[in-house]
Design an enzyme around this catalytic site. Structure first.
Site, short mmCIF file in Angstrom:
data_model
loop_
_atom_site.label_atom_id
_atom_site.label_comp_id
_atom_site.label_asym_id
_atom_site.label_seq_id
_atom_site.Cartn_x
_atom_site.Cartn_y
_atom_site.Cartn_z
N GLY A 19 84.43 0.02 102.92
CA GLY A 19 84.38 0.62 101.58
C GLY A 19 84.39 2.14 101.63
O GLY A 19 84.37 2.74 102.72
N ASP A 20 84.50 2.74 100.45
CA ASP A 20 84.49 4.21 100.30
C ASP A 20 85.62 4.88 101.06
O ASP A 20 85.46 5.98 101.60
CB ASP A 20 83.13 4.79 100.77
CG ASP A 20 81.98 4.09 100.10
OD1 ASP A 20 82.04 3.93 98.88
OD2 ASP A 20 81.03 3.69 100.80
N GLU A 21 86.79 4.24 101.11
CA GLU A 21 87.93 4.82 101.83
C GLU A 21 88.73 5.81 100.97
O GLU A 21 89.77 6.29 101.39
CB GLU A 21 88.89 3.71 102.32
CG GLU A 21 88.29 2.74 103.33
CD GLU A 21 87.72 1.50 102.65
OE1 GLU A 21 87.59 1.51 101.41
OE2 GLU A 21 87.39 0.53 103.36
N LYS A 23 90.09 4.95 97.98
CA LYS A 23 91.20 4.17 97.42
C LYS A 23 91.61 4.68 96.05
O LYS A 23 92.77 4.62 95.67
CB LYS A 23 90.80 2.69 97.29
CG LYS A 23 90.47 2.03 98.59
CD LYS A 23 89.92 0.63 98.38
CE LYS A 23 88.52 0.56 97.83
NZ LYS A 23 87.45 0.94 98.73
N GLY A 47 82.26 2.53 93.83
CA GLY A 47 82.15 3.91 93.36
C GLY A 47 83.47 4.61 93.59
O GLY A 47 83.87 4.82 94.72
N HIS A 48 84.19 4.88 92.53
CA HIS A 48 85.47 5.55 92.67
C HIS A 48 85.36 6.95 92.09
O HIS A 48 85.02 7.12 90.93
CB HIS A 48 86.56 4.78 91.92
CG HIS A 48 86.91 3.47 92.57
ND1 HIS A 48 87.38 2.39 91.89
CD2 HIS A 48 86.85 3.11 93.86
CE1 HIS A 48 87.59 1.40 92.74
NE2 HIS A 48 87.27 1.81 93.94
N THR A 49 85.64 7.94 92.93
CA THR A 49 85.63 9.32 92.44
C THR A 49 87.08 9.78 92.39
O THR A 49 87.78 9.73 93.40
CB THR A 49 84.83 10.22 93.40
OG1 THR A 49 83.54 9.62 93.55
CG2 THR A 49 84.68 11.62 92.86
N GLN A 232 85.24 -2.03 97.20
CA GLN A 232 84.63 -2.16 98.54
C GLN A 232 85.76 -2.20 99.58
O GLN A 232 86.89 -1.84 99.26
CB GLN A 232 83.73 -3.40 98.65
CG GLN A 232 82.46 -3.35 97.81
CD GLN A 232 82.66 -3.81 96.40
OE1 GLN A 232 83.23 -4.84 96.16
NE2 GLN A 232 82.17 -3.03 95.45
N THR A 247 79.43 -7.82 100.85
CA THR A 247 79.17 -7.98 99.43
C THR A 247 79.41 -9.45 99.09
O THR A 247 79.68 -10.27 99.98
CB THR A 247 80.02 -6.98 98.60
OG1 THR A 247 79.56 -7.01 97.25
CG2 THR A 247 81.52 -7.29 98.67
N ARG A 316 75.67 8.03 103.72
CA ARG A 316 76.45 6.99 104.41
C ARG A 316 76.33 7.18 105.91
O ARG A 316 76.24 8.31 106.39
CB ARG A 316 77.92 7.07 104.00
CG ARG A 316 78.13 6.78 102.54
CD ARG A 316 79.60 6.85 102.16
NE ARG A 316 79.77 6.69 100.73
CZ ARG A 316 80.64 7.38 99.98
NH1 ARG A 316 81.43 8.27 100.54
NH2 ARG A 316 80.72 7.17 98.69
P1 IMP Z 1 76.13 -5.40 96.99
O1 IMP Z 1 77.61 -5.39 96.79
O2 IMP Z 1 75.41 -4.47 96.07
O3 IMP Z 1 75.56 -6.77 97.00
O4 IMP Z 1 75.85 -4.81 98.48
C1 IMP Z 1 76.23 -5.52 99.65
C2 IMP Z 1 76.69 -4.56 100.73
O5 IMP Z 1 77.93 -3.98 100.34
C3 IMP Z 1 75.75 -3.36 100.98
O6 IMP Z 1 75.81 -3.01 102.33
C4 IMP Z 1 76.35 -2.26 100.12
O7 IMP Z 1 75.99 -0.98 100.59
C5 IMP Z 1 77.83 -2.55 100.33
N1 IMP Z 1 78.66 -2.07 99.23
C6 IMP Z 1 78.77 -2.58 97.99
N2 IMP Z 1 79.66 -1.87 97.27
C7 IMP Z 1 80.13 -0.90 98.07
C8 IMP Z 1 81.10 0.14 97.91
O8 IMP Z 1 81.74 0.30 96.87
N3 IMP Z 1 81.29 0.93 98.97
C9 IMP Z 1 80.65 0.76 100.15
N4 IMP Z 1 79.75 -0.20 100.36
C10 IMP Z 1 79.49 -1.03 99.33
#
Ligand code: IMP
Length: 436
Positions: A19-21, A23, A47-49, A232, A247, A316
């Site tokens: 995630g957080d690449e 995109k 989280g998209h910025t 993600q 997730t 992170r």
């Molecule tokens: P959840 O999606 O809130 O259930 O979290 C499960 C796992 O996915 C955790 O390690 C979160 O930090 C990670 N995670 C969920 N959404 C993102 C994202 O958009 N970017 C990065 N990690 C994420």
């Protein structure tokens, strides 16, 4: 953006790491070639910025395509939706002068997040040695309820007040028992009060609610182009990621068909997005993590790359680019091309490492292990490349990249056996190098 058969079929932009690449930037660059931008998984955990015309927009639930006036932004059936967040993001956009009306569509089959989901997650995560390190947005418990069938409540249920009330009365009674069983001081909920709140939200959400499966398949019949925006990264996919540290949705390309109702045969271009390094939030194995203290390279990357969660603000975890992991995700997703984001962040470093294989229990392995407990034991085998130590944030053409930066990009492409179509050297739309 180079055009490769974008005139026909649909495109997918998917993260190949945890995630957080970045995109959102690629989705934003591609929107002019498409009519619909579709999210198919997750919820407000993403989280998209996006930096557009000098303004920074932070979106968690709404597709980033909403920022382009010609785009119809679709929240597919595969999402879990918190109405409070939905309405908050709509309001923020309107306050920033973005028009939000029929250009935002929400699937009637997406599932609804309720406050008891957040409480359930809090009780599971708090102080548990098994904690996943979730975002606290109620995502996991809501997907659990979807799969349980007895407890799931969908967006379409908001349109039928008596049905919603009956459903909530049954579900909330069970939830209160469960929560109390987990902790004697757990919050308890009132079905009628929740029903009142959600019917209030429904009034504002109604204009957006539709059967999105029909909408999207009709759009395809009319020759419209769809852009799927993965949330993600593939390594957080509930089936294919580093389970259980994932997730709760299919965040890889695998989620598109189930999460949007659009058959995979319509995908003609799959773009895998990676950072020039790796980051991860939450717990779970991360072989190339640079846990090297406050003056180490990990912290340098975190600071320069502003690697703090958009949703939670958590720092992170940062590390070298792991090409074993990326190769795995790219294969899983049937990726056609790769974009490398945040290359500028590495400009401060003298030399760079990329992980090309692992050592597991004394043996070299080239494939990503399917189990988190095995990945935990993997040690990275690195190839070292020279740094470039020059600011590249103003570079716009491949030929203007310093030789060592070009070498880094070419080596990544060679090791992945995939073309690199874009290199990003800053958050702004203009800070983009088209490689082909
Ligand atoms: P959840 O999606 O809130 O259930 O979290 C499960 C796992 O996915 C955790 O390690 C979160 O930090 C990670 N995670 C969920 N959404 C993102 C994202 O958009 N970017 C990065 N990690 C994420």
């Amino acid at each position: 953006m180079p055009s490769q058969d974008v005139r026909s079929g649909s495109t997918c932009v998917v993260g190949l790491q945890w995630g957080d690449e970045a995109k959102g930037k690629i989705v934003d660059l591609l929107t002019s070639d498409h009519h619909y931008v579709v999210r198919y998984n997750g919820g407000a955990n993403a989280g998209h910025t996006i930096v557009k015309d000098g303004k920074t927009f932070k979106l968690s639930l709404l597709p980033t395509g909403i920022l382009s006036p010609h785009i119809c932004a679709v929240i597919g059936n595969g999402l879990v939706v918190n109405p409070v967040r939905f309405l908050e993001e709509v309001k923020n956009l309107r306050d920033a002068g973005i028009s939000v009306g029929s250009n935002l569509v929400l699937s009637d089959h997406a599932h609804l997040i309720f406050p008891y989901h957040m409480e359930e997650e809090r009780l599971f995560e708090q102080g548990s040695s098994q904690a996943i390190g979730t975002t606290g947005r109620g995502i996991g418990p809501c997907y659990e309820d979807k799969v349980s069938r007895s407890n799931g409540i969908r967006v379409g249920d908001l349109l039928y007040p008596d049905h919603l009330r009956q459903r909530l009365q049954a579900v909330v009674a069970r939830k209160n028992l469960l929560l109390h069983g987990l902790a004697s001081d757990a919050k308890q909920f009132d079905a009628d009060a929740l029903c009142g709140d959600y019917l209030g939200y429904a009034d504002q959400m109604k204009p957006h609610i539709q059967d999105t499966v029909r909408l999207l398949n009709n759009a395809i019949k009319q020759g419209k182009r769809l852009l799927f925006e993965g949330a993600q990264g593939s390594l957080l996919d509930v089936d294919h990621g580093t389970y259980p540290y994932v997730t709760s949705s299919n965040s890889s390309v695998a989620g598109i068909w189930s999460g949007s109702g659009v058959p995979a045969k319509h995908l003609s271009r799959i773009i895998g997005v990676i950072k020039a390094y790796t980051s991860r939030v939450g717990r779970g194995p991360f072989p190339t993590e640079l846990d090297d203290g406050p003056t180490g390279i990990g912290e340098t990357i975190r600071k320069i790359g502003r690697e703090y969660g958009t949703v939670t603000g958590r720092p992170r975890r940062c590390g070298w680019l792991d090409l074993v992991a990326v190769r795995y995700s790219a294969t899983l997703g049937g990726v056609d091309e790769v974009t490398i984001m945040l290359l500028d962040v590495l400009s401060a470093l003298d030399e760079l490492k990329v992980c090309v294989a692992y050592e597991l229990d004394g043996q070299r392995i080239d494939d990503f292990p399917g189990d988190a407990f095995l990945l935990e034991r993997c040690k990275p085998i690195y190839e070292t490349l020279p740094g470039w130590r020059t600011d590249i944030s103003a570079v716009r053409k491949p030929s203007d990249l310093p030789a060592n930066a070009r070498r880094y990009v070419d080596r990544v492409a060679a090791l992945l056996q995939l073309p690199v179509s874009i290199v990003s050297v800053g958050p702004d739309r203009a800070q983009t190098i088209l490689m082909r």
